[in-house]
Design a protein around this motif. Sequence first.
Motif, PDB file in Angstrom:
ATOM      1  N   ASP A   1       0.812  -1.227   0.000  1.00 54.93           N
ATOM      2  CA  ASP A   1       0.000   0.000   0.000  1.00 54.93           C
ATOM      3  C   ASP A   1       0.844   1.276   0.000  1.00 54.93           C
ATOM      4  OD1 ASP A   1       0.964  -0.471   2.520  1.00 54.93           O
ATOM      5  OD2 ASP A   1      -0.920  -0.064   3.562  1.00 54.93           O
TER       6      ASP A   1
ATOM      7  N   LEU B   1      -3.228  -0.015  -1.739  1.00 54.00           N
ATOM      8  CA  LEU B   1      -3.550   1.292  -1.141  1.00 54.00           C
ATOM      9  C   LEU B   1      -5.047   1.566  -1.257  1.00 54.00           C
ATOM     10  CD1 LEU B   1      -2.179   4.027  -0.068  1.00 54.00           C
ATOM     11  CD2 LEU B   1      -2.609   4.865  -2.389  1.00 54.00           C
TER      12      LEU B   1
ATOM     13  N   THR C   1      -9.539  -0.745  -3.028  1.00 52.58           N
ATOM     14  CA  THR C   1      -8.103  -0.532  -3.193  1.00 52.58           C
ATOM     15  C   THR C   1      -7.822   0.032  -4.586  1.00 52.58           C
ATOM     16  OG1 THR C   1      -7.839  -2.758  -4.092  1.00 52.58           O
ATOM     17  CG2 THR C   1      -7.476  -2.491  -1.701  1.00 52.58           C
TER      18      THR C   1
END
Length: 309
Positions: free
Chosen positions: A89, A106, A132
Motif C-alpha cells: 500500500d 492502497l 483498493t
Amino acid sequence: MKSAALDELSAKLGCEVRLNEPLSEYTTYRIGGPASAMVFPRSAEDVAAAVRFARETETPYLILGLGSNVLIADRGFDGIVIRIGKGMDRLERVGEGTVWRAGAGLPTPILARRTAAAGQAGVHLLVGVPGTVGGGVFMNAGAHGQEFGRVVREVKLVDSAGEYRTLKGEEIAWRYRASGLDSNVVVEAVVELEASDPGELKEEVARHLRWRKAGTPFTQPCCGSVFRNPSPPGTSRGAPGKTAGQLIDAAGMKGFTVGKAQVSPKHANYIVNLGGATAAEVLAVIEAVRERVLKEFGIELELEVKVIA
Ligand SMILES: Cc1cc2nc3c(=O)[nH]c(=O)nc-3n(C[C@H](O)[C@H](O)[C@H](O)COP(=O)(O)OP(=O)(O)OC[C@H]3O[C@@H](n4cnc5c(N)ncnc54)[C@H](O)[C@@H]3O)c2cc1C
C-alpha cells in the motif's frame, strides 16, 4: 483443496497464510463463507509465488482487495484467496511533478485525500469509493466524472503464469466499470494528475463526502451499486437516460426484502445487508429486481458486483 497442498502452500510462501478463513470478514457486505486458504502478500514477488503455486497445483484462486465490489457465496471459496492490502500500500510521488506511483493495496480514499492535499486533481472525487487501487484499476472504478482509466499511465501486473508484465494506460481496454485485465493481478499503478488549488480540492472532497453520506446507505454493509447503468446500443458508457437506480425505483422495488437483504429505501441501486444476510438472500433480491425491471421497462440489468459463486 487437499490438506497436503495447503501445508505446502504455507511452507513455500514467505508471507502470512491462513487456512479456513471466513471471507465475511473481508467483504464490505459482511457476507461469504470460508476460503480454503488466504494469502496476505507483502510484495509483487509474494503475489507471483502464490499465482505460480496455484497454477502448478491446479488450484483455483481469487484476488481480493477491500472486498467492496464482491458477493461471495455462503459456502465460501474452495481455493486460494490472495488478499492485496497492507504491505502493498505504498504511495510515492515521482519527482516534483504530477505523477504518482501507488501500490495495489492502497485504499482509493487515501490516494484521493493525499493527492488532493498535495494540490493535485484527477482522483480526488473517488474519495467515497471504498476499495483498493488494484480493485479500482481492475474495475475501472469511477465517480462524478473521474475514473481510473483516465489517469492511469502504467500498470504493473502479475499474469496468470505468475510472470511480471507492464502495460501502458493506452494499452488497456478501458470501458465503463471494466478494464479487460481479467486473469491478471494488478500490483502497482502509476497515475498522472493535474496541478490544482489544495483549498478548492479540500472543499470538493468534503462536499462529495457529504453527498455520499446523505444519498447512500453509507453505514450499512453493502457493495455500492449492484447493477451497471444501462448503456444505449453502440456506446460503452452509462446511459444518459435513466440510471439503474432510477429504473429500480420506478419499478417500485425500493424496500423490497428477502430475509435480511433489502433494496435500500435510500438508493435503489444498493442492496443492503440488514444484519446476517446470506449471499443466497442477496441473489434472490437481485433476481427479483431484474425480473421486475425487465417486465416494466424491457431492460435487462447487468451486474456490476462480481458474484463469486
Ligand atoms: C459504499 C460503497 C460505495 C461505492 N461507490 C462506488 C463508486 O462510486 N464507483 C465505483 O466505481 N465503485 C464503487 N463501489 C464499488 C467498489 O468500491 C469499487 O469497485 C472498488 O474499486 C473495488 O475495489 P476493491 O479493492 O474493494 O475490489 P474487490 O471488491 O476486492 O474486488 C472487485 C473485483 O476486482 C478484482 N480485484 C481486486 N483487486 C485486484 C487486483 N489487485 N488485481 C486484479 N484484480 C483485482 C477482484 O478479483 C474482483 O473481481 C462502492 C462500494 C461501496 C461498498
